[in-house]
Design a protein around this motif. Structure first.
Motif, PDB file in Angstrom:
ATOM      1  N   PHE A   9       0.829  -1.205   0.000  1.00 11.58           N
ATOM      2  CA  PHE A   9       0.000   0.000   0.000  1.00 11.58           C
ATOM      3  C   PHE A   9       0.866   1.259   0.000  1.00 11.58           C
ATOM      4  N   VAL A  10       2.012   1.202   0.659  1.00 13.43           N
ATOM      5  CA  VAL A  10       2.933   2.340   0.640  1.00 13.43           C
ATOM      6  C   VAL A  10       3.407   2.608  -0.780  1.00 13.43           C
ATOM      7  N   LEU A  11       3.775   1.537  -1.479  1.00  9.42           N
ATOM      8  CA  LEU A  11       4.271   1.694  -2.853  1.00  9.42           C
ATOM      9  C   LEU A  11       3.194   2.243  -3.768  1.00  9.42           C
ATOM     10  N   THR A  12       1.986   1.687  -3.713  1.00  2.29           N
ATOM     11  CA  THR A  12       0.918   2.149  -4.612  1.00  2.29           C
ATOM     12  C   THR A  12       0.485   3.574  -4.293  1.00  2.29           C
ATOM     13  N   THR A  13       0.659   3.981  -3.045  1.00  2.00           N
ATOM     14  CA  THR A  13       0.286   5.345  -2.654  1.00  2.00           C
ATOM     15  C   THR A  13       1.361   6.360  -3.022  1.00  2.00           C
ATOM     16  N   GLU A  14       2.611   6.018  -2.738  1.00  4.37           N
ATOM     17  CA  GLU A  14       3.701   6.966  -2.957  1.00  4.37           C
ATOM     18  C   GLU A  14       4.266   6.910  -4.373  1.00  4.37           C
ATOM     19  N   LEU A  15       4.092   5.776  -5.067  1.00  9.12           N
ATOM     20  CA  LEU A  15       4.624   5.632  -6.426  1.00  9.12           C
ATOM     21  C   LEU A  15       3.523   5.156  -7.378  1.00  9.12           C
ATOM     22  N   PRO A  16       2.416   5.876  -7.479  1.00  6.02           N
ATOM     23  CA  PRO A  16       1.287   5.394  -8.291  1.00  6.02           C
ATOM     24  C   PRO A  16       1.636   5.245  -9.766  1.00  6.02           C
ATOM     25  N   ASP A  17       2.533   6.099 -10.278  1.00  2.15           N
ATOM     26  CA  ASP A  17       2.887   6.018 -11.692  1.00  2.15           C
ATOM     27  C   ASP A  17       3.619   4.727 -12.026  1.00  2.15           C
ATOM     28  N   LYS A  18       4.225   4.086 -11.036  1.00  2.00           N
ATOM     29  CA  LYS A  18       4.937   2.833 -11.260  1.00  2.00           C
ATOM     30  C   LYS A  18       3.986   1.645 -11.394  1.00  2.00           C
ATOM     31  N   PHE A  19       2.693   1.878 -11.223  1.00  2.00           N
ATOM     32  CA  PHE A  19       1.706   0.807 -11.363  1.00  2.00           C
ATOM     33  C   PHE A  19       0.767   1.058 -12.543  1.00  2.00           C
ATOM     34  N   ASP A  20       1.155   1.962 -13.446  1.00  2.00           N
ATOM     35  CA  ASP A  20       0.412   2.162 -14.694  1.00  2.00           C
ATOM     36  C   ASP A  20       0.799   1.059 -15.677  1.00  2.00           C
ATOM     37  N   MET A  21      -0.180   0.235 -16.081  1.00  2.00           N
ATOM     38  CA  MET A  21       0.114  -0.868 -16.993  1.00  2.00           C
ATOM     39  C   MET A  21       0.173  -0.413 -18.449  1.00  2.00           C
ATOM     40  N   ILE A  22      -0.580   0.612 -18.798  1.00  2.00           N
ATOM     41  CA  ILE A  22      -0.593   1.125 -20.173  1.00  2.00           C
ATOM     42  C   ILE A  22       0.018   2.521 -20.152  1.00  2.00           C
ATOM     43  N   LEU A  23       1.210   2.665 -20.712  1.00  2.00           N
ATOM     44  CA  LEU A  23       1.925   3.937 -20.660  1.00  2.00           C
ATOM     45  C   LEU A  23       1.349   4.921 -21.682  1.00  2.00           C
ATOM     46  N   SER A  24       1.305   6.166 -21.298  1.00  2.00           N
ATOM     47  CA  SER A  24       0.828   7.227 -22.190  1.00  2.00           C
ATOM     48  C   SER A  24       1.979   7.708 -23.064  1.00  2.00           C
ATOM     49  N   PRO A  25       1.671   8.337 -24.215  1.00  2.00           N
ATOM     50  CA  PRO A  25       2.726   8.774 -25.129  1.00  2.00           C
ATOM     51  C   PRO A  25       3.719   9.757 -24.513  1.00  2.00           C
ATOM     52  N   ILE A  64      13.105   1.285  -5.496  1.00  2.00           N
ATOM     53  CA  ILE A  64      12.942   2.728  -5.679  1.00  2.00           C
ATOM     54  C   ILE A  64      12.829   3.415  -4.325  1.00  2.00           C
ATOM     55  N   ALA A  65      12.046   2.791  -3.424  1.00  2.00           N
ATOM     56  CA  ALA A  65      11.850   3.374  -2.097  1.00  2.00           C
ATOM     57  C   ALA A  65      13.046   3.152  -1.180  1.00  2.00           C
ATOM     58  N   LEU A  66      13.713   1.997  -1.348  1.00  2.00           N
ATOM     59  CA  LEU A  66      14.789   1.639  -0.424  1.00  2.00           C
ATOM     60  C   LEU A  66      16.157   2.110  -0.892  1.00  2.00           C
ATOM     61  N   PHE A  67      16.361   2.145  -2.223  1.00  2.00           N
ATOM     62  CA  PHE A  67      17.661   2.547  -2.788  1.00  2.00           C
ATOM     63  C   PHE A  67      17.413   3.534  -3.930  1.00  2.00           C
ATOM     64  N   PRO A  68      16.961   4.741  -3.612  1.00  2.00           N
ATOM     65  CA  PRO A  68      16.537   5.687  -4.660  1.00  2.00           C
ATOM     66  C   PRO A  68      17.660   6.259  -5.506  1.00  2.00           C
ATOM     67  N   SER A  69      18.908   6.062  -5.102  1.00  2.00           N
ATOM     68  CA  SER A  69      20.019   6.717  -5.800  1.00  2.00           C
ATOM     69  C   SER A  69      20.933   5.739  -6.530  1.00  2.00           C
ATOM     70  N   LEU A  70      20.396   4.623  -7.002  1.00  2.00           N
ATOM     71  CA  LEU A  70      21.228   3.663  -7.728  1.00  2.00           C
ATOM     72  C   LEU A  70      21.747   4.287  -9.017  1.00  2.00           C
ATOM     73  N   SER A  71      22.977   3.958  -9.361  1.00  2.00           N
ATOM     74  CA  SER A  71      23.574   4.527 -10.574  1.00  2.00           C
ATOM     75  C   SER A  71      23.023   3.893 -11.838  1.00  2.00           C
ATOM     76  N   ALA A  72      22.494   2.667 -11.734  1.00  2.00           N
ATOM     77  CA  ALA A  72      21.924   1.968 -12.890  1.00  2.00           C
ATOM     78  C   ALA A  72      20.747   1.119 -12.416  1.00  2.00           C
ATOM     79  N   PRO A  73      19.660   1.061 -13.185  1.00  2.00           N
ATOM     80  CA  PRO A  73      18.493   0.267 -12.771  1.00  2.00           C
ATOM     81  C   PRO A  73      18.807  -1.203 -12.508  1.00  2.00           C
TER      82      PRO A  73
END
Length: 521
Positions: free
Chosen positions: A217-233, A304-313
């Motif tokens: 619930f924390v993730l879906t609340t704080e990072l809602p854009d990360k749960f969009d299944m269909i990306l917009s242009p 994303i929440a735990l290690f927000p500053s990674l140099s590479a995904p």
């Protein structure tokens, strides 16, 4: 990140146990000697649970685990479309393609093309697949797998590749597909348990110890854009997953090619006891695919929440492994290596099957069954050696090797799908039409890549598929086969009726996928 002594001990027990199990599984063949059906198709004896587990084990490797977690970190849950769409694709393959393949009693995909078209089509595609499996797939799994091992354990790249190759040989070379498939159930159980544990601990950490559900619930609340299944242009990752095209476009072509006509995947189903067992195994694999985003994508979003500053995904998954306590970390590392070596074993077995049954046995037809099995083993070892030698020169210069590989194979995927679908369901498809489709796929893809570079990769695959289909139809009508002696398109005696358990499983998969997209549209 380094592994503690206990982690190494846990991992060593896993390695020894898997090799011992594989040798035990192969004990019967050792007494009586193996023929080609035993070695390459497990004696046509695989049960549904082994088929389903082995399909997933062959599919999931380091590039999927590390890469999809990295994509979860960068893009979000939208990358799960590859997994959820694959679940429906598996059902389609089980219902409409497996009955045709099993009716024709084939060992390999090139063998089917020879039955349907001619020897020229078979040899062309056999050589293509051997080259791609060695220089693209096998090389990628070794290289990216060793990169993952280096990140976790600190072992240098070359040593990691040698270890992975020796490990896969030790448990798969003697027993062939039976040893691979029957031990894959252990691999998949370990992969799922390790992945679920990592996701649970990641979600628990996100919620500061209040549990996995609270973390979600924390993730879906704080990072809602990360749960969009269909990306917009306007999404910066739109080119990777171009909106609604994910559901109706080229991803279908990629999935059908991979799950329906890819030798090291479909070979498990060809080795089934019967069609019913093969279809149950396919359905089992489909449900595991629905679960896979929790294992390979969700950890990336947690990062994303735990290690927000990674140099590479792609550092997301190894970083998440640092959360594991000593001992458990060794288990999760074993799960990662399990995914790598099972894919290696699957690929080398399929390379040896295609080379031995489609090429060597035709030029040396009078040899014994044991001779062909011996040749298959030599080819398996040789392919690994070649892949180790060329891995760094081919892939070492690319920062995103997996994306490059997807791009390369995407040049040929549309044509391959056209060849098989036309060959299976359109009696007038001819050998010249099939070869034109194969060549047209590469040519059309290159032209679009050069002159329409902004076209998303998935859309390009769909467009090239349509162009190849038109080309195949046109050439087949202009240049029909002189002899209509194939029987593989006579579908009157092929039943596409499926048992009730398969139909119920199909409805379940569709409902779950629709619900997932409806929830996070």
């Amino acid at each position: 990140m380094k592994l503690a002594a206990l982690d190494i001990a846990v991992f060593a027990v896993y390695v020894a146990g898997l090799i011992a199990l594989a040798l035990w599984v192969s004990r019967h063949d050792k007494k009586e000697g193996q023929n080609t059906k035993d070695y390459f198709l497990a004696g046509k004896s695989l049960p549904w649970w082994a088929i389903g587990a082995s399909l997933i084990a062959a599919n999931i490797s380091a590039e999927q685990i590390i890469g999809m977690s990295g994509s979860g970190y960068a893009i979000g849950m939208a990358i799960a479309s590859y997994e959820w769409m694959a679940a429906i694709t598996l059902i389609i393959v089980g219902k409409y393609m497996l009955p045709i393949f099993l009716k024709n009693e084939i060992y390999t995909m090139p063998q089917y093309l020879e039955q349907r078209f001619n020897t020229s089509v078979k040899i062309t595609l056999a050589l293509f697949w051997i080259a791609v499996y060695i220089f693209v797939n096998l090389t990628a799994v070794l290289w990216l797998g060793s990169l993952a091992i280096q990140t976790v354990s600190g072992v240098d790249l070359f040593t990691g590749m040698i270890f992975l190759a020796l490990f896969s040989v030790a448990y798969s070379l003697y027993g062939g597909l039976k040893a691979v498939a029957l031990t894959d159930i252990i691999q998949v159980v370990l992969l799922i348990l390790g992945g679920l544990l990592l996701s649970y601990m990641g979600l628990d950490a996100v919620s500061n110890g209040e549990g996995a559900i609270a973390g979600f619930f924390v993730l879906t609340t704080e990072l809602p854009d990360k749960f969009d299944m269909i990306l917009s242009p306007d999404n910066k990752h739109y080119a990777s997953l171009p909106g609604i095209s994910v559901l109706v476009g080229g991803m279908w072509i990629m999935n059908i090619s991979y799950w329906g006509f890819n030798q090291y995947i479909i070979q498990r189903a060809l080795a089934a006891k019967n069609l019913n067992e093969a279809q149950k195994g396919i359905a089992f694999a489909a449900y595991i695919k629905l679960l896979m985003p929790i294992i390979v994508v969700l950890p990336g979003i947690c990062a994303i929440a735990l290690f927000p500053s990674l140099s590479a995904p792609d550092q997301a998954y190894p970083s998440m492994m640092s959360l594991m306590p000593v001992g458990i970390k060794g288990l999760v590392f074993a799960a990662l290596v399990a995914a790598i070596v099972s894919s290696l074993a699957s690929m080398t077995n399929s390379i040896s099957t295609i080379f031995t049954m489609d090429l060597y046995s035709k030029f040396k037809p009078a040899k014994t069954q044991q001779h062909y099995v011996f040749v298959g083993r030599i080819v398996a070892v040789t392919s690994l050696i070649v892949a180790i030698v060329v891995a760094e020169p081919l892939l070492g210069k690319f920062d995103q090797a997996f994306q490059y590989i997807q791009e390369f194979t995407g040049f040929f995927t549309p044509g391959i799908v056209v060849i098989f679908l036309a060959g299976m369901f359109w009696p007038k498809a001819s050998s010249p039409g099939a070869l034109a489709s194969a060549m047209g796929s590469a040519i059309f893809s290159l032209i679009l890549k050069l002159y329409w570079p902004e076209l998303p990769f998935i859309d390009r695959v769909g467009l090239v598929f349509l162009m190849c289909l038109v080309l195949c139809v046109a050439v087949s009508l202009v240049k029909p086969d002189i002899k209509e002696n194939n029987k593989s398109v006579e579908l009157n005696d092929v039943s596409f009726k499926t048992p009730s358990n398969f139909n119920i499983a199909t409805v379940g998969v569709i409902i779950i996928v629709v619900a997932l997209y409806a929830t996070w549209w």
